[in-house]
Design a protein around this motif. Structure first.
Motif, short mmCIF file in Angstrom:
data_model
loop_
_atom_site.label_atom_id
_atom_site.label_comp_id
_atom_site.label_asym_id
_atom_site.label_seq_id
_atom_site.Cartn_x
_atom_site.Cartn_y
_atom_site.Cartn_z
N LYS A 222 -4.71 -6.52 1.39
CA LYS A 222 -3.91 -6.44 -0.01
C LYS A 222 -3.66 -4.17 0.30
O LYS A 222 -3.60 -3.37 -0.35
CB LYS A 222 -4.18 -6.24 -1.07
N ARG A 223 -3.22 -4.33 1.84
CA ARG A 223 -2.85 -3.18 2.80
C ARG A 223 -1.02 -3.09 3.28
O ARG A 223 -0.69 -4.45 3.82
CB ARG A 223 -3.68 -2.75 3.19
N ARG A 232 1.34 5.40 8.11
CA ARG A 232 0.52 5.06 6.82
C ARG A 232 -0.47 3.79 6.23
O ARG A 232 0.61 2.97 6.39
CB ARG A 232 0.42 6.32 5.68
N ILE A 233 -0.94 4.28 5.54
CA ILE A 233 -1.75 2.85 5.13
C ILE A 233 -2.04 2.58 3.66
O ILE A 233 -2.49 3.68 3.74
CB ILE A 233 -2.75 2.09 6.06
N ASP A 234 -1.56 2.08 3.09
CA ASP A 234 -1.41 1.96 1.26
C ASP A 234 -2.01 0.76 1.24
O ASP A 234 -0.66 -0.24 1.44
CB ASP A 234 -0.21 2.81 1.12
N PRO A 235 -2.86 0.68 -0.05
CA PRO A 235 -2.30 -0.37 -1.09
C PRO A 235 -1.03 -1.19 -1.65
O PRO A 235 0.21 0.07 -1.41
CB PRO A 235 -3.39 -0.16 -2.40
N GLY A 240 5.10 -3.00 -5.85
CA GLY A 240 5.10 -2.86 -3.87
C GLY A 240 3.88 -1.54 -3.72
O GLY A 240 2.69 -2.36 -3.32
N ILE A 241 4.72 -1.00 -2.96
CA ILE A 241 3.35 0.10 -2.77
C ILE A 241 2.86 1.02 -3.41
O ILE A 241 3.59 1.79 -3.80
CB ILE A 241 4.37 0.88 -1.36
N TYR A 242 2.07 1.43 -3.10
CA TYR A 242 1.55 2.31 -3.87
C TYR A 242 0.58 3.92 -3.53
O TYR A 242 -0.20 3.10 -2.77
CB TYR A 242 -0.31 1.32 -5.35
#
Length: 260
Positions: A222-223, A232-235, A240-242
């Motif tokens: 879930k990234r 960058r790498i986000d949840p 959407g993107i957190y």
């Protein structure tokens, strides 16, 4: 029709004919283009790779014959895999960036027209690959750009935007995408739910008007990896993107596409 090839590490394409004009994209070394028109010291060109148009400075234009142009277009060409490596000819040495095209690369040498280069980096020779897996996207391609600064119109690890990032990563895998996020969203097949997204799928995000303005590559667990401020790498989830730093969602999910 007049044709050209990028003989520099990178050439910026401008929205209008002038150095102060907005940069809309970049040509990477070895990429070809068609000349549409001329205006003073500027050329309006169309990139062969994605049909994107813009203006380049005349003194950065390198003409090539129609026969050589067609040869490059009709054959799959190796692509540079190192962030940056040097190419050396009898005339010059040149930094070659990841995603650059290396015509006729044999593992040590490549040739651009009559100029022969020795190249000390790694490259992907697509004709030697029977297929690609999603691990290759992450391990050898996408993660190489991690922390690269965001740059509108950029396609290199020294400055890249969201759709430039996805386009160059997929170029390394011999999958051709258009330049802008909304154009890339036309490709592939719909993935109905974020929970069913696979590693390597493209996720697209919308603004308040519902227009697609952002894209990233789905990762495991879930990234998502995407260019926003930097690569960058986000949840990532169904909304959407957190952003863990701001503790807010930075981008609202519009759709997910499976490209291959």
């Amino acid at each position: 029709m007049e044709y050209g090839i990028c003989r520099l590490s990178m050439i910026p394409l401008r929205k209008e004919p002038g150095h102060k004009s907005e940069m809309v994209t970049q040509l990477l070394f070895g990429e070809t283009y068609e000349v549409i028109s001329r205006k003073n010291d500027w050329l309006s060109i169309k990139s062969t790779y994605d049909d994107y148009t813009g203006w380049i400075a005349r003194n950065q234009h390198a003409p090539c014959s129609k026969a050589y142009y067609l040869e490059l277009c009709q054959n799959r060409q190796p692509v540079a895999l190192d962030i940056v490596s040097m190419a050396l000819s009898s005339e010059r040495q040149l930094p070659v960036l990841i995603g650059s095209t290396l015509p006729a690369f044999d593992g040590m040498n490549f040739r651009l027209g009559s100029e022969k280069f020795v190249y000390n980096g790694q490259a992907i020779i697509h004709e030697n690959n029977n297929g690609f897996n999603r691990e290759k996207i992450l391990e050898k391609c996408a993660l190489k750009f991690l922390h690269a600064p965001y740059l509108w119109g950029g396609r290199t690890p020294f400055g890249i935007d969201c759709s430039g990032f996805t386009q160059v990563v997929f170029k390394l895998l011999d999958v051709r995408l258009k330049r802008d996020a909304y154009q890339q969203a036309i490709s592939g097949f719909d993935v109905p739910f974020a929970e069913t997204a696979n590693e390597g799928d493209l996720a697209f995000f919308e603004d308040k008007e519902g227009k697609i303005t952002h894209v990233g590559i789905v990762l495991k667990n879930k990234r998502i990896i995407h260019a926003s401020g930097k690569v960058r790498i986000d949840p990532f989830d169904a909304y959407g993107i957190y952003n863990p730093e701001t503790r807010k969602y930075s981008h609202k999910l519009k759709m997910i596409k499976r490209i291959f």
